[in-house]
Design a protein around this motif. Structure first.
Motif: not given
Lengths: 134, 107
Positions: B16, B19-20, B22-23, B26-27, B30, B35, B38-39
């Protein structure tokens, strides 16, 4: 830095023991196991062996043997291809020991990191980002 | 250096958190709410993960009014990527063990 840069690590030490004794520790399997890793080493050029650690193993092949002077073998582990060379020279009351591990390429070192922790793609993408940031 | 690498590995060992991170990579910047959307986990859980990433030096935060904005700090990954220093540490440790062995061996 480019993606194919060769890397090397050099460690040099003055060791208060004669080269012949250090040579035994570098070339006798039961002694190698005591300081480096479990292995099926044999002091013969071309001999293939493995070094086995907690993290996995390295596939190795003996490249050069000059008793009491030079020992060199390949060291391939999880995408990382390199050559380790031990060089011994008598100095004063002991030995000057030089250890070089060469042949890391940036992409391979990264593959090694990734395979070790299962994050190959993840780190691959991130390193591009780090590269951009610097 | 080794300690920093350990902290990094631990912080990135959780899918998790990866993923945070990476987000954010990438984006871009935030808020915790973006977040959370999305999670698929709760906002307090996301905040907790962000705190771990921040301790590891991977995430920065910036307050604006009542909102905190989070962004990735990829420079925090440097200790992981610096394999020259990783392998130097490896050989230094092994050569310490070699010297111990030599002291125990017969001539």
């Amino acid at each position: 830095m480019t993606a194919t840069e060769t890397r090397s690590v050099v460690i040099e030490r003055q060791i208060p023991h004669p080269p012949e004794k250090i040579w035994r520790a570098l070339t006798q399997p039961h002694l190698i196991a005591e300081w480096l890793m479990k292995n099926d080493f044999a002091p013969t050029v071309g001999h293939r062996f493995q070094l086995r650690g907690d993290w996995g193993h390295a596939d190795c092949r003996v490249l050069e043997i000059q008793p009491d002077k030079t020992l060199s073998y390949t060291w391939d582990a999880m995408g990382l291809e390199s050559v380790v060379t031990f060089t011994l020279a008598p100095s004063g009351t002991g030995t000057h020991l030089r250890v070089e591990q060469a042949g890391f390429r940036k992409d391979q070192a990264q593959a090694f990191a990734g395979a070790k922790y299962g994050w190959e793609n993840f780190l691959g993408k991130l390193e591009q980002v780090v590269g951009r940031e610097n | 250096m080794q300690h920093m690498a350990d902290t990094l590995f631990k912080s990135l060992s959780d899918p998790t958190r990866r993923a945070i991170f990476e987000s954010l990579t990438r984006d871009g910047e935030q808020t915790v709410w973006m977040l959370t959307d999305q999670s698929g986990i709760s906002q307090p859980a996301v905040s907790k993960h962000l705190a771990v990433l921040k301790t590891a030096g991977l995430v920065r935060d910036r307050r604006e009014g009542r909102q905190t904005h989070y962004s990735a700090d990829p420079k925090g990954l440097k200790p992981l990527i610096d394999w020259t220093s990783q392998m130097s540490s490896f050989w230094q440790k092994k050569l310490d063990d070699l010297e111990d062995l030599l002291n125990r061996m017969d001539q």
